[in-house]
Enzyme design. Structure first.
Site, mmCIF file in Angstrom:
data_model
loop_
_atom_site.group_PDB
_atom_site.id
_atom_site.type_symbol
_atom_site.label_atom_id
_atom_site.label_comp_id
_atom_site.label_asym_id
_atom_site.label_seq_id
_atom_site.Cartn_x
_atom_site.Cartn_y
_atom_site.Cartn_z
ATOM 1 N N ASP A 192 12.203 0.411 -7.545
ATOM 2 C CA ASP A 192 11.115 0.750 -7.037
ATOM 3 C C ASP A 192 11.642 2.021 -5.677
ATOM 4 O O ASP A 192 13.328 2.400 -5.604
ATOM 5 C CB ASP A 192 9.823 0.190 -5.858
ATOM 6 C CG ASP A 192 8.962 0.559 -5.174
ATOM 7 O OD1 ASP A 192 8.389 2.020 -4.963
ATOM 8 O OD2 ASP A 192 8.229 0.277 -5.420
ATOM 9 N N MET A 199 11.021 6.689 -9.390
ATOM 10 C CA MET A 199 10.858 7.060 -10.387
ATOM 11 C C MET A 199 10.517 8.176 -11.468
ATOM 12 O O MET A 199 10.433 8.840 -12.867
ATOM 13 C CB MET A 199 9.515 6.073 -11.081
ATOM 14 C CG MET A 199 8.523 6.777 -10.541
ATOM 15 S SD MET A 199 7.458 5.246 -10.493
ATOM 16 C CE MET A 199 6.009 5.805 -9.240
ATOM 17 N N HIS A 224 -1.993 4.321 -11.790
ATOM 18 C CA HIS A 224 -3.605 4.619 -11.719
ATOM 19 C C HIS A 224 -3.490 5.567 -10.174
ATOM 20 O O HIS A 224 -4.300 5.904 -10.076
ATOM 21 C CB HIS A 224 -4.384 3.687 -11.749
ATOM 22 C CG HIS A 224 -4.748 3.221 -10.430
ATOM 23 N ND1 HIS A 224 -5.340 2.048 -10.105
ATOM 24 C CD2 HIS A 224 -3.259 2.532 -9.668
ATOM 25 C CE1 HIS A 224 -4.742 1.208 -9.103
ATOM 26 N NE2 HIS A 224 -3.558 2.061 -8.489
ATOM 27 N N GLU A 236 -3.172 -1.618 -16.508
ATOM 28 C CA GLU A 236 -4.236 -0.619 -15.595
ATOM 29 C C GLU A 236 -5.682 -1.104 -16.370
ATOM 30 O O GLU A 236 -6.187 -1.342 -17.012
ATOM 31 C CB GLU A 236 -4.130 0.227 -15.626
ATOM 32 C CG GLU A 236 -2.479 0.684 -15.415
ATOM 33 C CD GLU A 236 -2.791 0.873 -13.887
ATOM 34 O OE1 GLU A 236 -3.705 1.197 -12.867
ATOM 35 O OE2 GLU A 236 -1.471 1.899 -13.047
ATOM 36 N N GLU A 246 -9.077 6.044 -12.722
ATOM 37 C CA GLU A 246 -8.524 4.710 -13.324
ATOM 38 C C GLU A 246 -8.953 5.913 -14.559
ATOM 39 O O GLU A 246 -9.861 7.221 -14.755
ATOM 40 C CB GLU A 246 -9.420 3.818 -13.221
ATOM 41 C CG GLU A 246 -9.480 3.077 -12.292
ATOM 42 C CD GLU A 246 -8.482 2.118 -11.648
ATOM 43 O OE1 GLU A 246 -7.220 1.979 -12.942
ATOM 44 O OE2 GLU A 246 -7.963 1.961 -10.503
#
Length: 150
Positions: free
Chosen positions: A17, A38, A55, A84, A116
Site C-alpha cells: 500500500d 500501485m 471499485h 469485488e 461496481e
C-alpha cells in the site's frame, strides 16, 4: 493477509500500500509490508490479491493497476485474484443483487470515478490490461472472486 498466512503458513504475504499506510500496519509473522504506489509498481509475487481496491478507480486506472499486477506475476503460472462485486449477475434468486446495486450507488456518491462493474465491464478492463483469460466465481456474498491469468 495475516489470516491467509496463518491458515497457509507455507506462503509469504506482501501487504503493499502507500508508504504512510504500511508505516502503521500491524506487524505479523509471514507478512512483509511494502510501501509502494500501485500505479508505479507492484511487488513481484506468484499471485497478486486485490480486495475491494479496483471499485475505487475508473476503468483506465483499473487497467493501469492490473497491467502493473500482470508485470509482477510470472507469465507461466501467475494470476491476479480480484475480490469485488459483479453487478447484474444472472443468478436465480440472488438476494444480494440489491446490495451490489446499493454499493454502486455508494461508489457514485463517495468517489469521483469509482463504480461496481458488470461482467462485460470486468471483461473489458481485464482484457485491456493484457490478460488472456479470467474466471468469475460467485461466493454467496456481495463480492465474487475474479481470477485473471496472463
Amino acid at each position: 493477509m495475516r489470516m491467509l498466512v496463518k491458515a497457509f503458513p507455507w506462503i509469504n504475504g506482501i501487504n503493499f500500500d502507500l508508504p504512510h499506510v504500511v508505516a502503521i500496519a500491524p506487524v505479523g509473522d509471514g507478512v512483509e509490508h511494502v510501501g509502494v504506489n500501485m500505479f508505479e509498481r507492484v511487488p513481484k509475487a506468484d499471485v497478486a490479491l486485490l480486495m475491494w481496491v479496483l471499485h475505487d478507480w475508473s476503468d483506465d486506472e483499473c487497467i493501469q493497476i492490473l497491467h502493473k499486477c500482470k508485470e509482477a506475476i510470472p507469465s507461466d503460472k501467475g494470476k491476479v485474484i480480484i475480490v469485488e462485486a459483479v453487478v447484474g449477475e444472472i443468478i436465480d434468486h440472488d438476494k444480494l443483487e440489491h446490495v451490489r446495486l446499493m454499493l454502486d450507488m455508494v461508489m457514485m456518491a463517495h468517489t469521483s470515478k469509482g463504480k461496481e462493474r458488470t461482467f462485460k465491464e470486468w471483461e473489458h478492463v481485464i482484457h485491456r490490461a493484457g490478460f488472456s483469460r479470467f474466471v468469475i466465481k460467485p461466493i454467496h456474498a456481495e463480492q465474487s472472486i475474479i481470477e485473471t491469468y496472463p
